[in-house]
Scaffold this motif. Structure first.
Motif, PDB file in Angstrom:
ATOM      1  N   PRO A  89      37.029  33.668  40.220  1.00  0.00           N
ATOM      2  CA  PRO A  89      36.826  35.110  40.079  1.00  0.00           C
ATOM      3  C   PRO A  89      36.851  35.870  41.393  1.00  0.00           C
ATOM      4  O   PRO A  89      37.172  37.049  41.415  1.00  0.00           O
ATOM      5  N   GLY A 133      39.231  39.412  37.215  1.00  0.00           N
ATOM      6  CA  GLY A 133      38.433  40.324  36.404  1.00  0.00           C
ATOM      7  C   GLY A 133      39.164  41.600  36.046  1.00  0.00           C
ATOM      8  O   GLY A 133      38.763  42.318  35.132  1.00  0.00           O
ATOM      9  N   GLN A 134      40.245  41.892  36.783  1.00  0.00           N
ATOM     10  CA  GLN A 134      40.981  43.134  36.519  1.00  0.00           C
ATOM     11  C   GLN A 134      42.244  42.880  35.713  1.00  0.00           C
ATOM     12  O   GLN A 134      43.131  43.714  35.687  1.00  0.00           O
TER      13      GLN A 134
ATOM     14  N   MET B   1      38.497  50.219  41.999  1.00  0.00           N
ATOM     15  CA  MET B   1      37.231  49.536  42.235  1.00  0.00           C
ATOM     16  C   MET B   1      36.085  50.211  41.516  1.00  0.00           C
ATOM     17  O   MET B   1      34.988  49.716  41.442  1.00  0.00           O
ATOM     18  N   GLU B   3      36.029  51.243  38.299  1.00  0.00           N
ATOM     19  CA  GLU B   3      36.092  51.296  36.828  1.00  0.00           C
ATOM     20  C   GLU B   3      34.781  50.960  36.156  1.00  0.00           C
ATOM     21  O   GLU B   3      34.570  51.292  35.017  1.00  0.00           O
ATOM     22  N   ARG B   4      33.922  50.250  36.842  1.00  0.00           N
ATOM     23  CA  ARG B   4      32.739  49.758  36.156  1.00  0.00           C
ATOM     24  C   ARG B   4      31.535  50.687  36.283  1.00  0.00           C
ATOM     25  O   ARG B   4      30.417  50.292  36.026  1.00  0.00           O
ATOM     26  N   LYS B 296      31.936  39.061  38.165  1.00  0.00           N
ATOM     27  CA  LYS B 296      32.483  38.924  36.822  1.00  0.00           C
ATOM     28  C   LYS B 296      33.688  38.007  36.861  1.00  0.00           C
ATOM     29  O   LYS B 296      34.484  38.069  37.773  1.00  0.00           O
TER      30      LYS B 296
END
Ligand SMILES: Nc1ncnc2c1ncn2[C@@H]1O[C@H](COP(=O)(O)OP(=O)(O)OP(=O)(O)O)[C@@H](O)[C@H]1O
Ligand SMILES: [Mg+2]
Lengths: 372, 297
Positions: A89, A133-134, B1, B3-4, B296
């Motif tokens: 990751p 993760g993207q 970066m 988006e969360r 993540k």
């Protein structure tokens, strides 16, 4: 030098629960073996054992002629695509792909060209600098493929590598894998739930069930000559129709008698000579008649041939799939599926004249499940 | 970066919602005040002159800013017989805390990794025993530890204190990392094995970069514990090797002369500043790490 793989009486238990129950497989160098079987039958476990990620309960594994029972994964010269992708990751896609080459100290320029080659092939060049993760599921899966492919080891292990791709991409990737196998000639063990993938890719298919290998043979043999009811029912989509009945010899020739239900006379399916010749079971022996959906069609829609049997049944459900239409009907308690041309389809409830190509019929012992 | 971000999530609207938000913030403000008022009092007292302290009330703000108490606390206050201020002791604490935090965090990470990703028979037992260490009251180990330090020739020294803190920190750091690594998919480690990496290769190149959040939490925890420790400091060091907590106690508890509240307050804040700094810096990194999706899969 391409390595073959040999499994010798391999067992594995997880805390008293036996998952692999004695598997013998001999995979020739350069072969493309596909493992199929219902969920939980031990395919991933077997793959992990070949990779060295899971210790053997008992038995031996040979890769390239050497026993590798005690050799750690890093020294087995394998690459693996994990069912769960297992991407790193914190690394970018590029770093994910090159990690294996970095640990093996492969020169930077070789790494670079390998990334170029496979990112184009797998259509992932657009996101080489992103983190896993993207990415979407299918994109991650292709990165996992890339990570395995770049290293060109002796043995590839693929655990459902295309399961998350859309239909179009899956077919493209399937072709790419086949081409790659032809080009590199490395040994591949490939797990899939996709029947077509199994049939098109495999040089041999191993059908697994509950920790055993039921049959290990080339795709045509698996499809045309399944050794037992399990293999027959597992391969093929829609699955083979299984009609229980008993053996009779009304005028010396063996037939399968199946109750038609609803007070109607029992049906008598005549068996072709080829099959009849080798039957020595007594009259009344319980059997299962296996009829693939494509061997049942509308009467008269195919050129006449030998060993045809016609029956009239009402249609219960019609399922168009595009190129073919599935017609579900009943004989006694059993539901059967016929694969007819779309223009031959009829309304549910109407009577329909089916023709069965008995030359392609299979016969199984009802008790043992074995092919007769 | 970005988006969360939380702000992207659809939220309920309407008067009821606004009211609830208002209530929420009111409660939060109350808690803030509860925690901040003592700090404000300390800071304002440390900036007053002694005369002003005697005359004014506790809550009144200083009329002029007088930093002399701070300079005194830092470099001239008397700790026992020595009157060099807290500076040398702060330095002692730094020399002790930084290596002890680094060692215990590193070993905790290594333990947690070995206990979860390289399972061996008895791993759970070993973990249970390590965990037991977290429940030992430190008073119980004072005497045996003193003997051990004496035996090693480390009694009364900063390295001795580093050893004590590293050993007793292990129980917690192992616990933190073990619980973090339990949640890290084994597949990633297996993939790295297939990719040809070994025990330490996987640890440093795959696992450790993923554990930034666990590292931050552990560092904050260990730093706070070790920096604020008084018991081991007072038991295992003497005079010049005292950590700042012990020195602060000596400053505040000197029985001679008038009580210099402003110096005491300044000294107390000085002793507490580094932990605050760690919270702010590491905390900011923690939040940044979360929003960057660093943890993540
Ligand atoms: N680490 C483990 N501990 C205990 N049981 C396990 C473990 N790994 C797998 N099993 C069990 O072993 C059996 C086989 O698992 P495996 O993952 O090999 O199945 P599979 O054939 O790959 O299934 P699928 O097609 O769903 O991926 C399952 O019943 C599973 O619950
Ligand atoms: Mg699986």
């Amino acid at each position: 030098m391409v390595s073959g793989i040999k499994l010798e009486n391999v067992h594995k238990s997880f805390g008293g629960n036996e998952v692999i129950k004695g598997i013998d497989l001999e995979i020739e160098p350069g072969e493309f073996v596909v493992l199929v079987g219902p969920s939980g039958c031990g395919k991933s476990t077997l793959l992990n054992m070949i990779a060295g990620l899971e210790t053997l309960g008992s038995g031996h594994i040979h890769i390239g002629g050497n026993i590798v029972d005690d050799i750690p994964p890093r020294d087995r010269d394998i690459a693996m695509v994990f069912q769960s992708y297992a991407l790193y990751p914190t690394k970018t896609v590029r770093e994910n792909i090159t990690f294996g080459m970095q640990t093996r100290r492969i020169p930077k320029d070789l790494q670079k060209s390998a990334v170029e080659e496979f990112s184009t092939l797998l259509q992932i060049h657009a996101y080489l600098d992103r983190k896993p993760g993207q990415l979407s599921g299918g994109q991650r899966q292709r990165v996992a493929m890339g990570r395995a492919l770049v290293r060109k080891p002796e043995v590839f292990l693929f655990d459902e590598p295309l399961s998350n791709l859309d239909a179009k991409l899956r077919i493209e990737m399937r072709t790419e894998i086949k081409k790659l196998h032809q080009r590199l000639g490395k040994t591949i063990v490939y797990v899939t739930h996709d029947q077509i993938e199994a049939m098109t890719l495999a040089s041999r298919i191993a059908v697994m069930d509950n920790g055993h290998v039921r049959q290990f043979a080339d795709p045509t043999t698996i499809y045309e000559h399944p050794v037992d009811l399990f293999v027959a029912g597992f391969m093929g989509s829609p699955p083979m129709n299984m009609l229980p009945g008993c053996l009779r010899r009304p005028d010396g020739r063996p037939v399968v008698e199946a109750p038609a239900g609803g007070g109607a006379d029992a049906l008598h399916f005549p068996l072709p000579d080829r099959l009849a010749a080798r039957l020595d079971q007594p009259d009344g022996h319980q059997v299962v008649l296996g009829l693939r959906p494509e061997t049942i069609f509308r009467a008269g829609s195919e050129l006449p041939g030998e060993d045809r049997f016609t029956l009239n049944r009402p249609v219960s459900v019609v399922e168009p799939t595009g190129p073919d239409t599935m017609i579900v009907f009943e004989i006694g308690e059993t539901e059967l599926i016929a694969r007819v041309r779309p223009e031959d389809a009829a309304e549910p409830g109407t009577p329909f004249e089916f023709e069965v190509d008995m030359a392609k019929a299979k016969l199984f012992d009802a008790k043992t499940g074995l092919h007769l | 970066m970005k988006e969360r971000r939380i702000s992207g999530i659809v939220q309920r609207r309407g008067p009821r919602h606004v009211l609830m938000r208002g209530l929420l913030f009111a409660i939060l403000l109350l808690f803030c005040a509860y925690y901040l008022v003592p700090l404000v009092v300390m800071i304002s007292t440390s900036l007053k002159s002694l005369a002003e302290i005697r005359e004014g009330s506790l809550l009144s703000l200083p009329q002029t800013l007088d930093f002399s108490a701070w300079t005194k606390a830092w470099s001239a206050a008397c700790v026992g017989v020595r009157c060099d201020g807290l500076a040398p002791y702060v330095w002692n604490s730094v020399l002790m805390t930084v290596p002890a935090v680094a060692i215990s965090t590193f070993l905790g990470a290594l333990n947690g990794y070995a206990l979860t990703k390289w399972r061996f028979p008895g791993a759970d037992w070993i973990f249970a025993l390590v965990l037991f260490g977290a429940f030992i009251p430190f008073q119980v180990v004072l005497l045996p530890m003193a003997r051990t330090l004496g035996f090693l020739g480390l009694a009364g020294t900063v390295p001795g204190l580093i050893l004590v803190h590293s050993v007793y920190g292990l129980a917690f750091t192992t616990l933190f990392f073990r619980n973090f690594f339990i949640g890290v998919s084994n597949g990633i480690v297996q993939a790295a094995m297939v990719d040809g990496a070994g025990f330490f290769g996987i640890f440093f190149r795959v696992v450790l970069p993923m554990s930034i959040p666990a590292i931050v939490v552990t560092v904050i925890w260990q730093f706070t514990q070790i920096w604020n420790d008084f018991l081991f400091g007072v038991a295992f060091t003497i005079g010049d090797s005292n950590p700042v907590t012990v020195a602060l106690n000596n400053v505040v508890n000197t029985s001679t002369g008038v009580k210099q509240y402003n110096v005491d307050m300044a000294a107390a804040i000085i002793a507490g500043l580094p932990t605050l700094a760690v919270y702010v810096i590491a905390g900011a990194y923690f939040v940044r790490g979360l929003s960057a999706g660093a943890i993540k899969g």
